[in-house]
Write an enzyme that holds these catalytic residues in place. Structure first.
Site, mmCIF file in Angstrom:
data_model
loop_
_atom_site.group_PDB
_atom_site.id
_atom_site.type_symbol
_atom_site.label_atom_id
_atom_site.label_comp_id
_atom_site.label_asym_id
_atom_site.label_seq_id
_atom_site.Cartn_x
_atom_site.Cartn_y
_atom_site.Cartn_z
ATOM 1 N N ASN A 141 20.587 20.134 93.340
ATOM 2 C CA ASN A 141 19.269 20.081 93.202
ATOM 3 C C ASN A 141 18.731 19.519 94.571
ATOM 4 O OD1 ASN A 141 20.610 17.953 91.903
ATOM 5 N ND2 ASN A 141 18.791 17.373 90.965
ATOM 6 N N CYS A 152 16.418 25.475 83.810
ATOM 7 C CA CYS A 152 15.132 25.468 83.457
ATOM 8 C C CYS A 152 14.549 26.892 83.235
ATOM 9 C CB CYS A 152 14.213 24.600 84.474
ATOM 10 S SG CYS A 152 14.065 25.508 85.987
ATOM 11 N N CYS A 184 14.155 28.740 86.633
ATOM 12 C CA CYS A 184 15.687 29.232 87.104
ATOM 13 C C CYS A 184 16.305 30.524 86.315
ATOM 14 C CB CYS A 184 16.745 27.781 86.974
ATOM 15 S SG CYS A 184 16.490 26.817 88.351
ATOM 16 N N GLU A 227 20.496 25.740 90.519
ATOM 17 C CA GLU A 227 20.625 27.234 90.262
ATOM 18 C C GLU A 227 19.846 27.978 91.278
ATOM 19 O OE1 GLU A 227 19.510 24.765 88.167
ATOM 20 O OE2 GLU A 227 19.860 25.390 86.283
ATOM 21 N N CYS A 275 15.629 23.299 92.230
ATOM 22 C CA CYS A 275 17.057 23.184 91.413
ATOM 23 C C CYS A 275 18.253 23.638 91.780
ATOM 24 C CB CYS A 275 16.555 23.831 89.979
ATOM 25 S SG CYS A 275 15.221 23.062 88.975
ATOM 26 N N GLU A 322 15.519 17.309 95.821
ATOM 27 C CA GLU A 322 14.368 16.912 95.567
ATOM 28 C C GLU A 322 13.404 16.560 96.836
ATOM 29 O OE1 GLU A 322 14.975 13.646 92.700
ATOM 30 O OE2 GLU A 322 15.494 15.049 91.181
HETATM 31 N N1 THU Z 1 17.191 20.476 87.752
HETATM 32 C C1 THU Z 1 18.061 21.410 87.884
HETATM 33 O O1 THU Z 1 18.592 21.328 89.292
HETATM 34 N N2 THU Z 1 18.268 22.559 87.286
HETATM 35 C C2 THU Z 1 17.679 22.527 85.945
HETATM 36 O O2 THU Z 1 17.699 23.808 85.461
HETATM 37 C C3 THU Z 1 16.986 21.651 85.320
HETATM 38 C C4 THU Z 1 16.623 20.531 86.141
HETATM 39 C C5 THU Z 1 16.954 19.209 88.277
HETATM 40 C C6 THU Z 1 15.665 19.300 88.906
HETATM 41 C C7 THU Z 1 15.563 17.690 89.245
HETATM 42 O O3 THU Z 1 15.698 17.568 90.472
HETATM 43 C C8 THU Z 1 16.335 17.317 88.112
HETATM 44 O O4 THU Z 1 17.255 18.181 87.835
HETATM 45 C C9 THU Z 1 15.512 16.186 87.124
HETATM 46 O O5 THU Z 1 14.658 17.207 86.419
#
Ligand code: THU
Length: 149
Positions: free
Chosen positions: A44, A97, A100, A57, A55, A46
């Site tokens: 991920n 999520c 994704c 994925e 994310c 941010e």
């Molecule tokens: N996150 C992912 O990288 N993949 C997911 O499928 C769920 C959430 C990350 C996004 C964010 O940087 C952190 O997890 C908290 O939500």
């Protein structure tokens, strides 16, 4: 553990160590197994404008798409948790999520595979495996636009 599933989860865990997640402190790694056995990872990313976060994925699928391999996906592993030194802490498997799931569906349809997705906890003790069709039933994708059979 030395089977393919564990190796893919280990690759996702290694990718999580390269997450850029200063806001949530939650590190996620994704590992995409390609049909030829290669593994492509993502973590991920941010952003100070929180909603722009990418994310793990999504980052990984962008990498394979940019290499021309969007139709080569076979299997996926996802690991997430909070870092504690070199380890990840967390006992719940991390599921992709909603966004994704849709992003993965694009690659899965192009790959003509109902891909297996291994969702692992940060501590590695909990793993749940699903077919994408379980996580995203009645999906919309390139088939609905007549781009593939
Ligand atoms: N996150 C992912 O990288 N993949 C997911 O499928 C769920 C959430 C990350 C996004 C964010 O940087 C952190 O997890 C908290 O939500």
């Amino acid at each position: 553990m030395s089977d393919g599933k564990s190796a893919l989860i280990d690759a996702a865990r290694d990718a999580a160590s390269r997450a850029y997640a200063p806001y949530s402190g939650f590190h996620v790694g994704a590992a995409l197994l390609l049909k030829n056995g290669d593994v492509v990872t993502g973590a991920n990313v941010e952003n100070a404008s929180y909603g722009l976060t990418l994310c793990a994925e999504t980052s990984a699928v962008a990498k394979i798409a940019n290499e021309g391999w969007i139709g080569e996906l076979a299997e996926v592993a996802i690991v997430g948790g909070r870092p504690d030194g070199n380890a990840l802490v967390g006992s719940n498997p991390v599921h992709p999520c909603g966004r994704c799931r849709q992003i993965l569906n694009e690659a899965a349809e192009r790959s003509k595979t109902d891909i297996l997705i291994h969702c692992a906890s940060g501590d590695g003790d909990a793993v749940k495996s699903y077919r994408l069709s379980e996580l995203l039933p009645a999906s919309f994708g390139p088939k609905d636009l007549g781009l593939i059979d």
